[in-house]
Design an enzyme around this catalytic site. Structure first.
Site, PDB file in Angstrom:
ATOM      1  N   HIS A 133      -7.049  -5.828   2.170  1.00 13.30           N
ATOM      2  CA  HIS A 133      -5.923  -5.250   2.905  1.00 13.30           C
ATOM      3  C   HIS A 133      -5.337  -6.379   3.749  1.00 13.30           C
ATOM      4  O   HIS A 133      -6.067  -7.013   4.530  1.00 13.30           O
ATOM      5  CB  HIS A 133      -6.392  -4.146   3.855  1.00 13.30           C
ATOM      6  CG  HIS A 133      -6.930  -2.922   3.178  1.00 13.30           C
ATOM      7  ND1 HIS A 133      -6.162  -1.798   2.970  1.00 13.30           N
ATOM      8  CD2 HIS A 133      -8.155  -2.648   2.672  1.00 13.30           C
ATOM      9  CE1 HIS A 133      -6.900  -0.874   2.368  1.00 13.30           C
ATOM     10  NE2 HIS A 133      -8.118  -1.360   2.183  1.00 13.30           N
ATOM     11  N   GLU A 143     -12.130   3.670  -0.932  1.00 11.11           N
ATOM     12  CA  GLU A 143     -11.646   4.770  -1.781  1.00 11.11           C
ATOM     13  C   GLU A 143     -11.376   4.317  -3.205  1.00 11.11           C
ATOM     14  O   GLU A 143     -11.564   5.073  -4.147  1.00 11.11           O
ATOM     15  CB  GLU A 143     -10.335   5.331  -1.208  1.00 11.11           C
ATOM     16  CG  GLU A 143     -10.517   6.242  -0.019  1.00 11.11           C
ATOM     17  CD  GLU A 143      -9.186   6.674   0.578  1.00 11.11           C
ATOM     18  OE1 GLU A 143      -8.130   6.389  -0.019  1.00 11.11           O
ATOM     19  OE2 GLU A 143      -9.222   7.285   1.668  1.00 11.11           O
ATOM     20  N   VAL A 144     -10.896   3.109  -3.332  1.00 15.39           N
ATOM     21  CA  VAL A 144     -10.557   2.593  -4.661  1.00 15.39           C
ATOM     22  C   VAL A 144     -11.574   1.514  -5.018  1.00 15.39           C
ATOM     23  O   VAL A 144     -11.704   0.502  -4.308  1.00 15.39           O
ATOM     24  CB  VAL A 144      -9.120   2.022  -4.699  1.00 15.39           C
ATOM     25  CG1 VAL A 144      -8.827   1.443  -6.075  1.00 15.39           C
ATOM     26  CG2 VAL A 144      -8.097   3.104  -4.362  1.00 15.39           C
ATOM     27  N   HIS A 194     -10.320  -5.212  -3.234  1.00  9.89           N
ATOM     28  CA  HIS A 194      -8.981  -5.530  -2.713  1.00  9.89           C
ATOM     29  C   HIS A 194      -9.078  -5.979  -1.264  1.00  9.89           C
ATOM     30  O   HIS A 194      -9.943  -5.530  -0.518  1.00  9.89           O
ATOM     31  CB  HIS A 194      -8.052  -4.315  -2.824  1.00  9.89           C
ATOM     32  CG  HIS A 194      -8.640  -3.040  -2.283  1.00  9.89           C
ATOM     33  ND1 HIS A 194      -9.525  -2.274  -3.003  1.00  9.89           N
ATOM     34  CD2 HIS A 194      -8.474  -2.408  -1.098  1.00  9.89           C
ATOM     35  CE1 HIS A 194      -9.885  -1.225  -2.283  1.00  9.89           C
ATOM     36  NE2 HIS A 194      -9.264  -1.282  -1.118  1.00  9.89           N
ATOM     37  N   ASP A 250       0.849  -1.191   0.000  1.00  8.37           N
ATOM     38  CA  ASP A 250       0.000   0.000   0.000  1.00  8.37           C
ATOM     39  C   ASP A 250       0.888   1.246   0.000  1.00  8.37           C
ATOM     40  O   ASP A 250       1.904   1.304   0.700  1.00  8.37           O
ATOM     41  CB  ASP A 250      -0.916  -0.015   1.228  1.00  8.37           C
ATOM     42  CG  ASP A 250      -2.063   0.968   1.105  1.00  8.37           C
ATOM     43  OD1 ASP A 250      -3.214   0.520   1.000  1.00  8.37           O
ATOM     44  OD2 ASP A 250      -1.822   2.189   1.112  1.00  8.37           O
TER      45      ASP A 250
HETATM   46  P1  5GP Z   1      -9.799   1.440   0.464  1.00 10.61           P
HETATM   47  O1  5GP Z   1      -9.990   2.631   1.342  1.00 10.61           O
HETATM   48  O2  5GP Z   1     -10.444   1.615  -0.895  1.00 10.61           O
HETATM   49  O3  5GP Z   1     -10.203   0.148   1.130  1.00 10.61           O
HETATM   50  O4  5GP Z   1      -8.244   1.294   0.270  1.00 10.61           O
HETATM   51  C1  5GP Z   1      -7.560   1.779  -0.829  1.00 10.61           C
HETATM   52  C2  5GP Z   1      -6.083   1.692  -0.503  1.00 10.61           C
HETATM   53  O5  5GP Z   1      -5.361   1.880  -1.704  1.00 10.61           O
HETATM   54  C3  5GP Z   1      -5.609   2.757   0.479  1.00 10.61           C
HETATM   55  O6  5GP Z   1      -5.034   2.119   1.623  1.00 10.61           O
HETATM   56  C4  5GP Z   1      -4.578   3.563  -0.327  1.00 10.61           C
HETATM   57  O7  5GP Z   1      -3.464   3.977   0.439  1.00 10.61           O
HETATM   58  C5  5GP Z   1      -4.189   2.587  -1.419  1.00 10.61           C
HETATM   59  N1  5GP Z   1      -3.795   3.232  -2.669  1.00 10.61           N
HETATM   60  C6  5GP Z   1      -4.449   4.222  -3.327  1.00 10.61           C
HETATM   61  N2  5GP Z   1      -3.799   4.550  -4.458  1.00 10.61           N
HETATM   62  C7  5GP Z   1      -2.700   3.743  -4.507  1.00 10.61           C
HETATM   63  C8  5GP Z   1      -1.634   3.604  -5.458  1.00 10.61           C
HETATM   64  O8  5GP Z   1      -1.545   4.292  -6.472  1.00 10.61           O
HETATM   65  N3  5GP Z   1      -0.690   2.665  -5.192  1.00 10.61           N
HETATM   66  C9  5GP Z   1      -0.747   1.886  -4.069  1.00 10.61           C
HETATM   67  N4  5GP Z   1       0.238   0.986  -3.910  1.00 10.61           N
HETATM   68  N5  5GP Z   1      -1.736   1.975  -3.168  1.00 10.61           N
HETATM   69  C10 5GP Z   1      -2.699   2.902  -3.380  1.00 10.61           C
END
Ligand code: 5GP
Ligand code: ZN
Length: 115
Positions: A102, A95-96, A100, A30
């Site tokens: 974690h 956010e993405v 995925h 991450d």
């Molecule tokens: P979410 O909040 O969607 O569960 O987690 C998305 C995760 O993706 C976050 O922990 C964020 O730091 C990570 N992330 C967002 N953009 C990128 C990127 O460009 N590269 C990497 N390696 N991680 C990312």
């Protein structure tokens, strides 16, 4: 999927610190780690979140879960323990929108939820 940051990582259009890759999945560190070890495990297929899994994804989901153990071993956190989290939708803070897992560990992780 255009404009999806994780699809871009899958297609090697943007860099990532990859720890595991096969024909179905990828795991990479991450960019903003929230624990000593914080890796994201994703399917290569663009699936927006957990709600979009269908029956046809059963093999993929099993593969992700089994490989999570292997990846934890590669990272040296299997023995000490780890946590897997799948954020889904607004209240989870997703956010993405490319599903995925974690994978967090490498230190005591505290309580499951903090508000
Ligand atoms: P979410 O909040 O969607 O569960 O987690 C998305 C995760 O993706 C976050 O922990 C964020 O730091 C990570 N992330 C967002 N953009 C990128 C990127 O460009 N590269 C990497 N390696 N991680 C990312
Ligand atoms: Zn995607």
């Amino acid at each position: 999927m255009e404009n999806c940051v994780f699809c871009k990582i899958v297609n090697k259009e943007i860099p990532a610190k990859i720890v595991y890759e096969d024909e179905l999945i990828m795991a990479f560190h991450d960019i903003r780690p929230q624990a000593k070890v914080h890796v994201l495990i994703i399917p290569k297929e663009h699936i927006p979140n957990n709600l979009y899994f269908e029956g046809k994804h059963k093999t993929l989901i099993g593969h992700l879960m089994l490989k999570a153990n292997e990846i934890a071993k590669i990272l040296g956190i299997a023995e000490t323990g780890f946590r897997l989290i799948v954020n889904t939708g607004k209240d989870s803070g997703q956010e993405v929108f490319h599903v995925h897992w974690h994978l967090l560990g490498g230190e005591p992780l505290g309580k499951l939820i903090c508000k």
